[in-house]
Write an enzyme that holds these catalytic residues in place. Structure first.
Site, PDB file in Angstrom:
ATOM      1  N   LYS A  23       0.830  -1.209   0.000  1.00  0.00           N
ATOM      2  CA  LYS A  23       0.000   0.000   0.000  1.00  0.00           C
ATOM      3  C   LYS A  23       0.868   1.264   0.000  1.00  0.00           C
ATOM      4  O   LYS A  23       0.596   2.212  -0.735  1.00  0.00           O
ATOM      5  CB  LYS A  23      -0.915  -0.041   1.229  1.00  0.00           C
ATOM      6  CG  LYS A  23      -1.869   1.127   1.354  1.00  0.00           C
ATOM      7  CD  LYS A  23      -3.099   0.727   2.120  1.00  0.00           C
ATOM      8  CE  LYS A  23      -2.897   0.666   3.627  1.00  0.00           C
ATOM      9  NZ  LYS A  23      -2.873   1.994   4.270  1.00  0.00           N
ATOM     10  N   ARG A  28       2.944   5.942  -3.508  1.00  0.00           N
ATOM     11  CA  ARG A  28       4.072   6.692  -4.098  1.00  0.00           C
ATOM     12  C   ARG A  28       4.115   6.492  -5.601  1.00  0.00           C
ATOM     13  O   ARG A  28       4.412   7.427  -6.353  1.00  0.00           O
ATOM     14  CB  ARG A  28       5.376   6.234  -3.440  1.00  0.00           C
ATOM     15  CG  ARG A  28       5.484   6.795  -2.007  1.00  0.00           C
ATOM     16  CD  ARG A  28       6.176   5.854  -1.095  1.00  0.00           C
ATOM     17  NE  ARG A  28       6.409   6.413   0.237  1.00  0.00           N
ATOM     18  CZ  ARG A  28       5.600   6.269   1.291  1.00  0.00           C
ATOM     19  NH1 ARG A  28       4.463   5.590   1.164  1.00  0.00           N
ATOM     20  NH2 ARG A  28       5.904   6.796   2.462  1.00  0.00           N
ATOM     21  N   ARG A 128      -7.481  12.805  12.307  1.00  0.00           N
ATOM     22  CA  ARG A 128      -6.027  12.570  12.418  1.00  0.00           C
ATOM     23  C   ARG A 128      -5.241  13.880  12.328  1.00  0.00           C
ATOM     24  O   ARG A 128      -5.587  14.771  11.554  1.00  0.00           O
ATOM     25  CB  ARG A 128      -5.596  11.548  11.358  1.00  0.00           C
ATOM     26  CG  ARG A 128      -6.305  10.220  11.606  1.00  0.00           C
ATOM     27  CD  ARG A 128      -5.907   9.164  10.647  1.00  0.00           C
ATOM     28  NE  ARG A 128      -4.513   8.779  10.801  1.00  0.00           N
ATOM     29  CZ  ARG A 128      -3.916   7.885  10.019  1.00  0.00           C
ATOM     30  NH1 ARG A 128      -4.587   7.290   9.060  1.00  0.00           N
ATOM     31  NH2 ARG A 128      -2.657   7.583  10.211  1.00  0.00           N
ATOM     32  N   GLN A 182       5.477   9.424   6.571  1.00  0.00           N
ATOM     33  CA  GLN A 182       4.540  10.283   5.836  1.00  0.00           C
ATOM     34  C   GLN A 182       5.013  11.726   5.874  1.00  0.00           C
ATOM     35  O   GLN A 182       4.961  12.435   4.865  1.00  0.00           O
ATOM     36  CB  GLN A 182       3.144  10.164   6.441  1.00  0.00           C
ATOM     37  CG  GLN A 182       2.560   8.767   6.275  1.00  0.00           C
ATOM     38  CD  GLN A 182       1.189   8.622   6.888  1.00  0.00           C
ATOM     39  OE1 GLN A 182       0.712   9.517   7.586  1.00  0.00           O
ATOM     40  NE2 GLN A 182       0.546   7.501   6.638  1.00  0.00           N
ATOM     41  N   ASP A 334       2.642  -0.692  11.696  1.00  0.00           N
ATOM     42  CA  ASP A 334       1.291  -1.120  11.306  1.00  0.00           C
ATOM     43  C   ASP A 334       0.994  -2.561  11.717  1.00  0.00           C
ATOM     44  O   ASP A 334      -0.137  -3.025  11.592  1.00  0.00           O
ATOM     45  CB  ASP A 334       1.116  -0.972   9.791  1.00  0.00           C
ATOM     46  CG  ASP A 334       1.185   0.485   9.356  1.00  0.00           C
ATOM     47  OD1 ASP A 334       0.878   1.361  10.192  1.00  0.00           O
ATOM     48  OD2 ASP A 334       1.553   0.746   8.196  1.00  0.00           O
TER      49      ASP A 334
END
Ligand code: S3P
Length: 455
Positions: A23, A28, A128, A182, A334
Site C-alpha cells: 500500500k 508513491r 487525524r 509520511q 502497522d
C-alpha cells in the site's frame, strides 16, 4: 455494516498465498507516475480503496490513467505523467477517503503548486493530526490550513493547501519530532518544487520508499545516516518515466504468517513480499519471540528487495514473550495489533513500548488492540507509550465478539486471533478491510480457515 464469523478448526491452516501490492509503495507509485515526464507503467498495484484514492487524485490533477494487460498476464496501469510543471488545478476537493498517507503525501505535492486545493477524508481521517505536515510545509512558504479540533493548536482535515504566491518554495532543513515516513515524504515531495535543498533528519528508521522511488526516477536524493536530502541544484527537474513494479505488502503478509503461528496446521508460504529493512520489524520481533520465518528466493524488483516467506508448521510452538520497543516498533508500526495477537499465544509477557504513535492511526490502536485482546479473554495492561500482554501459551483464547471500530488492521487481527479460540467469533464493522486488503477473507479461507462475511 459487514461482519466476519470465524469458526476455529483443529486442522489449523496451511498453504500458499500471494500478498496484495504494497500500500505504501502503491501511493508513491501513483503520485510520482503522475509527475513523471511521460508514460509510466505500474504493475502489481493493490486493489485496495486507499491506493485507488491516490490514483483518483492523480487523475484529478490531470494525469490520464488506463488499465492494460501486463507482460505476465496481470493488470498493468499506464499513467500519462504530466511532468513536474504540468499539474492542473482540481475541479473540486480531493477525497482521500481513509488514506492518511494519500493526504499527507499529496499535501507535499500541492504545497508546491500555484493553485489552491482542498483535501478531504472520511470520519476517521478527519480526526487525524495534520500539523506535523502543516508546520514544515508552511516553513517552506506554502499555506496549509485545517480545521481546529480536539487538541488546541492542532489542525485536522479538511485541509486547504496552496503554494507561494510568487516563485518557488524555499529549501528546508527539518528534524522530525516523531518518526514518520509520511511527514518525511511530504517534505521530500515538496522539495521537488523548491528553489533550494530540503533535508529531513529522522529519529528512527522510517520506511524509505519515497527516497528509493525518487532516486529510481532520477531525482537528486542522497542519504547520510538518519538524514535524507533532495538538492535540485543542477537538476533538469524531470522524473524519468521508468516502469514501476509494486511488490507484495509485508503488512498484509503478516496476517497469513500470524495465522500459521497461532493456529498451527501445516506450512504457510507467502509469495513476493517486500522485505525492505524499514518494514521488517514484525519479522524481527517474531525472531526475538522464538519464531523463525524463512526467506526464500530473495531478489530485487523495481528498486525494492523481495522474497517469498515460509512459515514452517512448527514455527508457532515455543513462542515466548519479549520486550518490543525502539526501532522495531517504528519498523513494525502497522503490525503491532497482529503482533499483539501472536503475543497472546506466547508463554510469558510481551511488553510493547515507544508506541505512542499508535494513538494516531486509523483508530487509537493502543485502545482498540487492548480491547480486542480482552474480548478473547487475554489479560492486557495499558501503560503510557504502550501495553503489556500476558501470554496464554498453548491455552486457547476465549471465543469473542469484537468491534473492529472501522479499523482494517484490528478487523484482520481479530479474525486471525479467532483461529486460536475454542468457539466461534464474530468481528463487527469490518468493511474497512477493503482499504488495504480486499482479498483478506478469501486469502484466509484459501489457507483452510472457516471465515464467512455476513451483512
Ligand atoms: C506510511 C507510514 C506510516 C504507516 C502508514 C503508512 C507510509 O505512518 O503507519 O500506514 O506509507 O508512509 P507514519 O509515517 O505516520 O508513521
Amino acid at each position: 455494516m459487514t461482519s466476519y464469523i470465524i469458526e476455529p478448526d483443529r486442522a489449523g491452516v496451511a498453504g500458499e498465498v500471494g500478498a496484495p501490492g504494497d500500500k505504501s509503495i502503491g501511493h508513491r507509485a501513483a503520485i510520482l507516475a503522475a509527475l513523471a515526464s511521460g508514460e509510466v507503467s505500474i504493475t502489481g498495484m493493490g486493489r485496495g480503496e486507499d491506493n485507488r484514492r491516490s490514483l483518483g487524485a492523480a487523475e484529478a490533477l490531470g494525469a490520464e490513467i488506463s488499465v492494460h494487460r501486463g507482460a505476465g498476464g496481470g493488470e498493468a496501469l499506464r499513467v500519462h505523467g504530466v511532468g513536474l510543471d504540468g499539474l492542473a488545478a482540481p475541479r473540486g476537493p480531493i477525497d482521500c477517503g481513509n488514506a492518511g498517507t494519500a493526504m499527507r503525501l499529496l499535501a507535499g505535492i500541492l504545497a508546491g503548486q500555484n493553485f489552491g486545493s482542498e483535501l478531504v477524508g472520511d470520519a476517521s481521517l478527519s480526526r487525524r493530526p495534520m500539523r506535523r505536515i502543516g508546520d514544515p510545509l508552511t516553513a517552506m512558504g506554502a499555506s496549509v490550513t485545517g480545521r481546529e479540533g480536539q487538541r488546541p493548536g492542532e489542525i485536522y482535515p479538511p485541509l486547504s493547501v496552496r503554494g507561494p504566491r510568487r516563485g518557488r518554495l524555499a529549501g528546508l532543513d527539518w528534524t522530525l519530532d516523531v518518526a514518520s515516513a509520511q511527514v518525511k515524504s511530504a517534505i521530500l515531495l515538496a522539495g521537488l518544487f523548491a528553489e533550494g535543498a530540503v533535508s529531513v533528519s529522522e529519529p528512527g528508521p522510517t520506511r524509505d520508499h519515497t527516497e528509493r522511488m525518487l532516486a529510481y526516477l532520477g531525482a537528486p536524493v542522497s542519504r547520510d545516516k538518519g538524514r535524507v536530502t533532495l538538492d535540485p541544484a543542477g537538476w533538469d527537474r524531470r522524473l524519468e518515466p521508468r516502469p514501476l513494479a509494486v511488490p507484495g505488502d509485508p503488512s498484509a503478509a503478516a496476517f497469513a504468517v500470524a495465522a500459521g503461528l497461532v493456529a498451527g496446521g501445516g506450512d504457510i508460504a507467502v509469495r513476493g513480499v517486500c522485505v525492505n529493512d524499514t518494514r521488517t520489524g514484525f519479522f524481527d520481533a517474531l525472531a526475538t519471540m522464538g519464531a523463525r520465518i524463512e526467506r526464500r528466493n530473495e531478489r530485487h524488483e523495481g528498486g525494492e528487495p523481495v522474497a517469498d516467506l515460509h512459515v514452517p508448521a512448527s514455527a508457532g510452538e515455543g513462542l515466548r514473550g519479549a520486550e518490543i520497543g525502539g526501532d522495531v516498533v517504528v519498523r513494525a508500526i502497522d503490525e503491532i495489533p497482529i503482533l499483539a495477537v501472536v503475543a497472546a499465544r506466547a508463554a510469558g509477557d510481551t511488553d510493547f513500548r515507544d508506541a505512542e504513535e499508535l494513538r494516531y492511526k486509523e483508530s487509537d490502536r493502543i485502545a482498540t488492540t487492548t480491547e480486542m485482546l480482552r474480548g478473547f479473554g487475554v489479560e492486557v495492561e495499558e501503560h503510557a507509550g504502550g501495553f503489556r500482554v500476558r501470554g496464554r501459551g498453548a491455552k486457547p483464547l476465549a471465543p469473542a465478539r469484537v468491534d473492529a471500530a472501522g479499523d482494517h488492521r484490528i478487523a484482520m487481527s481479530a479474525a486471525v486471533a479467532a483461529l486460536a479460540a475454542d468457539g466461534p467469533t464474530r468481528v463487527d464493522d469490518v468493511d474497512n478491510v477493503a482499504t488495504s486488503f480486499p482479498e483478506f477473507p478469501a486469502a484466509l479461507g484459501s489457507l483452510g480457515a472457516q471465515i464467512r462475511t455476513v451483512d
